[in-house]
Design a protein around this motif. Structure first.
Motif, PDB file in Angstrom:
ATOM      1  N   SER A   1       0.792  -1.231   0.000  1.00 38.39           N
ATOM      2  CA  SER A   1       0.000   0.000   0.000  1.00 38.39           C
ATOM      3  C   SER A   1       0.823   1.279   0.000  1.00 38.39           C
ATOM      4  N   THR A   2       2.153   1.196   0.155  1.00 34.79           N
ATOM      5  CA  THR A   2       2.932   2.432  -0.004  1.00 34.79           C
ATOM      6  C   THR A   2       2.787   2.962  -1.424  1.00 34.79           C
TER       7      THR A   2
ATOM      8  N   LYS B   1       0.127   3.299  -2.951  1.00 36.38           N
ATOM      9  CA  LYS B   1      -1.062   4.152  -2.990  1.00 36.38           C
ATOM     10  C   LYS B   1      -0.689   5.631  -2.944  1.00 36.38           C
TER      11      LYS B   1
ATOM     12  N   ASN C   1     -11.119  -5.119   0.975  1.00 33.68           N
ATOM     13  CA  ASN C   1     -10.317  -4.439   1.979  1.00 33.68           C
ATOM     14  C   ASN C   1      -9.808  -5.462   2.994  1.00 33.68           C
TER      15      ASN C   1
ATOM     16  N   TYR D   1      -6.998   7.191   2.062  1.00 32.48           N
ATOM     17  CA  TYR D   1      -5.543   7.002   2.125  1.00 32.48           C
ATOM     18  C   TYR D   1      -5.108   6.635   3.541  1.00 32.48           C
TER      19      TYR D   1
ATOM     20  N   SER E   1      -6.205   3.270   4.241  1.00 38.78           N
ATOM     21  CA  SER E   1      -5.638   2.349   3.242  1.00 38.78           C
ATOM     22  C   SER E   1      -6.706   1.444   2.624  1.00 38.78           C
TER      23      SER E   1
ATOM     24  N   ASN F   1      -8.324  -0.576   0.083  1.00 37.60           N
ATOM     25  CA  ASN F   1      -7.932  -1.212  -1.182  1.00 37.60           C
ATOM     26  C   ASN F   1      -8.909  -0.898  -2.308  1.00 37.60           C
TER      27      ASN F   1
ATOM     28  N   VAL G   1      -2.274   9.645   8.155  1.00 40.63           N
ATOM     29  CA  VAL G   1      -1.987   8.235   8.424  1.00 40.63           C
ATOM     30  C   VAL G   1      -1.509   8.054   9.862  1.00 40.63           C
TER      31      VAL G   1
ATOM     32  N   THR H   1      -3.563   3.994   9.649  1.00 40.46           N
ATOM     33  CA  THR H   1      -2.841   2.743   9.897  1.00 40.46           C
ATOM     34  C   THR H   1      -1.501   2.950  10.606  1.00 40.46           C
TER      35      THR H   1
ATOM     36  N   LYS I   1       3.211   6.302   5.192  1.00 40.40           N
ATOM     37  CA  LYS I   1       2.255   5.347   4.623  1.00 40.40           C
ATOM     38  C   LYS I   1       2.767   3.946   4.897  1.00 40.40           C
TER      39      LYS I   1
ATOM     40  N   GLY J   1       2.514  -0.255   4.303  1.00 36.83           N
ATOM     41  CA  GLY J   1       2.230  -1.147   3.180  1.00 36.83           C
ATOM     42  C   GLY J   1       2.559  -2.576   3.543  1.00 36.83           C
TER      43      GLY J   1
END
Length: 484
Positions: free
Chosen positions: A223-224, A226, A261, A281, A284, A286, A411, A416, A429, A431
């Motif tokens: 997810s980084t 993203k 997700n 974001y 996160s 998906n 974030v 997350t 972020k 991931g």
């Protein structure tokens, strides 16, 4: 023939002979004076590997500290030494009887004194090959932070791990750590049999310790990535407060099964049909980013944005030293684009590349070329070359980059990465890239700090069971060691 004709023939013979001698001398002079180095460096020239221990190479330095140097071990015999080599080998590389890597390779001629900038420009000096002492390579590396990074990676429980920290405004590489690593002292020994045995052991290791995980290997960024997708949406006109599609699952056209997700998101904000981009974001989602990759801005928008950050090409961080190529799939299949947009499938990246993404967000959207050498000095201390700073382009405008920083701060504030509150990490972020058929994940964190000042950009990857947030504290330790 008359005597006059004979004399003319003799004169022409002498003129032609003289011209041929002059041409031969010019050719010899050119080869010896100007092409000698390229001929010595030719891979087919095995003589370059003879008497390699007869040269007192100059030092490689980090923060005023020698991390590579040569010691005299006998008359006209020298051995290369490395300090804390497992920590610094991704920077120094090694100089052995058979080859050299990293800065030992890219700055070889400065270190061995053969670089023409270290001597006079006298033609006779160049022809005679008069020996000049080796110069000094001063790196951009912060040794305290490099040690903190390596120790944290080695203690992470990861089978492979890497960390990169950049100065976002210049591109200077402050940390470039890789685990597992190797001790260059073992391959720099003057005994050929002993050196070859060390190489054999290292080459048989499945974890490839000779290959830097920071620059030489690619991993799915999870997810980084993203961050790149959100940036592509910004470039297409979306703002941080724009409502974007979410929901518990999303099935792109042509997909066999939907993209869901994470199970931990069920009942959370990602379940809503639409939410602000900053929320998607931070949590996160998906489904949001899969939709963006498949439909809007779509594959072209995401791939164009990835290219602006440096994807699809090698990143040269010193003369002749380049990273592996990071990539996002260019495809007409929405299902593949959707999967790639959440950092899975065919999307791959080096830690250096993901650090560049974070750095560009900090640097008002400008992407700077990473570089590893601060300056080159002659043996007398004279600077023969300073750092070359180069912009690789503009990924975002200043306003868009500011909004991306807000996304990354959110974030840590509510998403997350909220377990990093109170640390030196100002935004980031997480991931987590699932690796099929194995018990571990690629756990990523990219971010900036200290706090709101955002002087440094960091990327960390550890390969172990768990989630990306578990790499976050390593990023905090690196920022702390940099002076956060």
């Amino acid at each position: 023939m008359s005597s006059g004709g004979t004399n003319r023939a003799l004169r022409w013979t002498w003129v032609i002979t003289l011209l041929m001698v002059l041409a031969l001398m010019a050719n010899v002079t050119y080869v010896q004076g100007f092409e000698a180095q390229s001929l010595r460096d030719d891979p087919q020239n095995t003589r370059q590997y003879s008497n390699r221990d007869a040269i007192a190479r100059g030092p490689i330095v980090a923060g005023g500290e020698r991390i590579a140097w040569s010691d005299a071990v006998a008359k006209n015999k020298y051995q290369r030494r490395y300090k804390d080599s497992e920590t610094f080998s991704p920077i120094t590389g090694y100089f052995s009887m058979f080859s050299q890597t990293q800065l030992e390779s890219s700055e070889n001629h400065v270190l061995d004194g053969s670089d023409p900038r270290l001597k006079t420009t006298s033609l006779m000096d160049r022809i005679l090959g008069r020996k000049v002492p080796g110069g000094t390579v001063e790196t951009t590396i912060n040794p305290r932070a490099q040690r903190a990074a390596y120790q944290a990676l080695a203690g992470s429980g990861g089978r492979r791990a890497a960390a990169v920290a950049l100065d976002p405004r210049t591109g200077a590489i402050l940390v470039m750590a890789s685990y597992p690593s190797y001790d260059a002292n073992q391959v720099a020994v003057p005994n050929a049999k002993q050196a070859q045995a060390a190489f054999d052991r290292l080459n048989k290791d499945a974890s490839k310790p000779l290959l830097s995980k920071a620059t030489g290997e690619v991993f799915p960024p999870g997810s980084t990535f993203k961050t790149v997708v959100a940036s592509s949406a910004m470039a297409a006109g979306t703002t941080k407060d724009t409502s974007v599609p979410a929901g518990r699952s999303y099935k792109p056209r042509g997909a066999g099964q939907p993209i869901n997700n994470d199970a931990g998101d069920i009942g959370g904000e990602c379940d809503n049909a639409s939410i602000p981009l900053i929320t998607a974001y931070a949590q996160s989602c998906n489904t949001t980013f899969a939709y963006m990759g498949a439909e809007r801005p779509g594959n072209g928008g995401v791939s164009d944005q990835a290219a602006r950050f440096g994807f699809y090409k090698k990143i040269e961080y010193d003369k002749g030293l380049s990273s592996a190529v990071s990539s996002f799939p260019k495809t007409g299949q929405p299902s593949l684009s959707a999967l790639g947009s959440i950092g899975q499938g065919s999307t791959i990246a080096t830690p250096l590349q993901m650090a560049m993404v974070a750095a560009a967000v900090v640097n008002d959207g400008k992407v700077m070329r990473p570089y590893l050498v601060a300056r080159l000095r002659g043996a007398d201390g004279t600077v023969v070359q300073g750092a070359t700073r180069q912009s690789l382009g503009q990924a975002l405008n200043a306003d868009q980059a500011g909004q991306m920083r807000d996304l990354m701060r959110e974030v840590v504030k509510s998403g997350t990465g909220k377990s990093l509150q109170g640390s030196s990490v100002g935004g980031g972020k997480t991931g987590t890239a699932d690796i099929e058929g194995v018990s571990y994940n690629d756990r990523w964190f990219i971010g900036f700090g200290p706090g709101s000042s955002a002087r440094y950009a960091v990327a960390v990857m550890t390969e172990a069971p768990g989630y990306g947030i578990e790499s976050g504290p390593i990023a905090a330790k690196i920022i702390d060691a940099l002076g956060g």
